[in-house]
Design a protein around this motif. Structure first.
Motif, PDB file in Angstrom:
ATOM      1  N   ASN A  10       0.808  -1.216   0.000  1.00  0.00           N
ATOM      2  CA  ASN A  10       0.000   0.000   0.000  1.00  0.00           C
ATOM      3  C   ASN A  10       0.842   1.268   0.000  1.00  0.00           C
ATOM      4  O   ASN A  10       0.381   2.316  -0.453  1.00  0.00           O
ATOM      5  N   THR A  11       2.072   1.177   0.511  1.00  0.00           N
ATOM      6  CA  THR A  11       2.925   2.365   0.618  1.00  0.00           C
ATOM      7  C   THR A  11       4.023   2.396  -0.432  1.00  0.00           C
ATOM      8  O   THR A  11       4.237   3.424  -1.086  1.00  0.00           O
ATOM      9  N   ASN A  12       4.724   1.283  -0.619  1.00  0.00           N
ATOM     10  CA  ASN A  12       5.842   1.224  -1.569  1.00  0.00           C
ATOM     11  C   ASN A  12       5.705   0.042  -2.511  1.00  0.00           C
ATOM     12  O   ASN A  12       5.046  -0.950  -2.194  1.00  0.00           O
ATOM     13  N   ALA A  30       7.209   4.952  -4.555  1.00  0.00           N
ATOM     14  CA  ALA A  30       5.965   5.107  -3.814  1.00  0.00           C
ATOM     15  C   ALA A  30       4.817   4.505  -4.610  1.00  0.00           C
ATOM     16  O   ALA A  30       4.740   4.677  -5.832  1.00  0.00           O
ATOM     17  N   THR A 133       2.367  -0.933   6.052  1.00  0.00           N
ATOM     18  CA  THR A 133       1.200  -0.091   6.284  1.00  0.00           C
ATOM     19  C   THR A 133       0.322  -0.716   7.359  1.00  0.00           C
ATOM     20  O   THR A 133      -0.203  -0.035   8.237  1.00  0.00           O
ATOM     21  N   ASN A 156       3.564   3.388  11.325  1.00  0.00           N
ATOM     22  CA  ASN A 156       3.490   4.719  10.720  1.00  0.00           C
ATOM     23  C   ASN A 156       2.051   5.192  10.573  1.00  0.00           C
ATOM     24  O   ASN A 156       1.758   6.382  10.677  1.00  0.00           O
TER      25      ASN A 156
END
Length: 259
Positions: A10-12, A30, A133, A156
Motif C-alpha cells: 500500500n505504501t511502496n 511510492a 502499512t 506509521n
C-alpha cells in the motif's frame, strides 16, 4: 532467464531483477494506483539503463499486489514493454502451499508470498510478523500451509492517525527512543508508539504460541521491521527477503509446470 519481480504494498512498490543466480538489482517507488504502464516504463527504463540492462533483457515477470486497481497497469507494463504475459499472484497461480482459511481468496497476496518464502528457508511452525502499512502476524505450519493470522494497524499509520486526530500533536518520524518515559511531546509520541508496538508484538506472539500449543519460530520482515531488531526477544530472526524469495520460488514452480 532474467526475471522482473514486482511486489506492491500500500505504501511502496519494489521492483527486483533476478538473473537466474541472484538478485542483481532492486528499486523502490511510492505506490500510486493511478500510475500508468507508460509512467512505470519511463522510470524503470532509466534504472535498468543505470545497471546496463534494458527491457529486452527481461524474459519473465511476476507480480504480487495488494492494490487491485494497480494490477491492470503493472500487467500492461509487462505485456507492452517486455512482451511477456506476467504471473499475477491470485490469478490461477500455483503457490505450492495449502491455504487453510475459510475464504482463501481473501488472503492478501503479500501474506501468501511471505509464507512461501519463509517455509523455503525455515523449518517447523512459524509466525511471520510483517511491518508495513499494516502489521500482520501470519502462521505457517510445518508443512508450509498458510493457517491465517492477525492484522493490526502499522506503526506509521498509528503516528499519522495521532497527528491527524489531535490538533496539537505534530507529524513525526518513528525511531527507537532511548527511554520509555518521554520528556517532551515528540519523545512521548515516539515512546508510546514504539514501545506500544513492542508490547503488541510480545503480547500477540505469546497468545499465538499458547493457542498453537507447539514450538514456533518468529520471523520479522517488512519496511520497518529492522526498527524492532534488538528491542524484543519475541522475534527470533529478521529477514528482509521473505517476499522476493517467495516470488522467485513461485515463478520457478509455475515455470516448471509449463514445461
Amino acid at each position: 532467464m532474467m526475471l522482473l519481480a514486482i511486489e506492491q504494498g500500500n505504501t511502496n512498490t519494489l521492483f527486483a531483477v533476478h538473473d537466474g543466480d541472484s538478485w542483481i538489482a532492486q528499486w523502490r517507488t511510492a505506490t500510486a494506483s493511478s500510475r500508468t504502464a507508460d509512467e512505470y516504463a519511463v522510470w524503470l527504463s532509466q534504472l535498468l539503463h543505470m545497471n546496463r540492462l534494458s527491457f529486452s533483457d527481461l524474459s519473465g515477470c511476476i507480480i504480487s499486489s495488494v492494490v487491485p486497481q494497480s494490477i491492470f497497469n503493472l500487467r500492461n507494463l509487462s505485456r507492452r514493454y517486455m512482451n511477456v504475459e506476467p504471473l499475477v499472484i491470485g490469478e490461477n497461480v500455483d503457490l505450492g502451499i495449502e491455504v487453510r482459511i475459510a475464504k482463501p481468496a481473501e488472503a492478501g497476496a503479500d501474506r501468501l508470498v511471505n509464507a512461501v518464502g519463509a517455509h523455503l528457508m525455515y523449518p517447523g511452525d512459524l509466525i511471520l510478523i510483517d511491518s508495513g502499512t499494516a502489521t500482520t502476524f501470519d502462521i505457517v505450519a510445518a508443512d508450509g500451509a498458510f493457517e491465517g493470522g492477525l492484522i493490526a494497524p502499522g506503526i506509521n499509520l498509528s503516528l499519522q492517525a495521532l497527528h491527524e486526530a489531535a490538533a496539537k500533536l505534530p507529524r513525526i518520524a518513528i525511531q527507537k527512543p532511548d527511554r520509555v518515559i518521554g520528556k517532551d511531546t515528540v519523545e512521548a509520541m515516539q515512546a508510546g508508539v514504539f514501545w506500544g508496538y513492542i508490547g503488541l508484538i510480545e503480547g500477540l506472539v505469546a497468545r499465538i504460541k499458547a493457542e498453537w500449543g507447539k514450538p514456533m519460530t518468529v520471523i520479522g520482515t517488512g519496511g520497518v521491521a529492522s526498527l524492532f531488531e534488538g528491542a524484543t526477544p519475541s522475534i527470533d530472526r529478521f529477514d528482509p527477503d521473505l517476499t522476493i524469495r517467495g516470488l522467485l520460488e513461485i515463478w520457478r514452480r509455475n515455470a516448471s509446470l509449463k514445461d
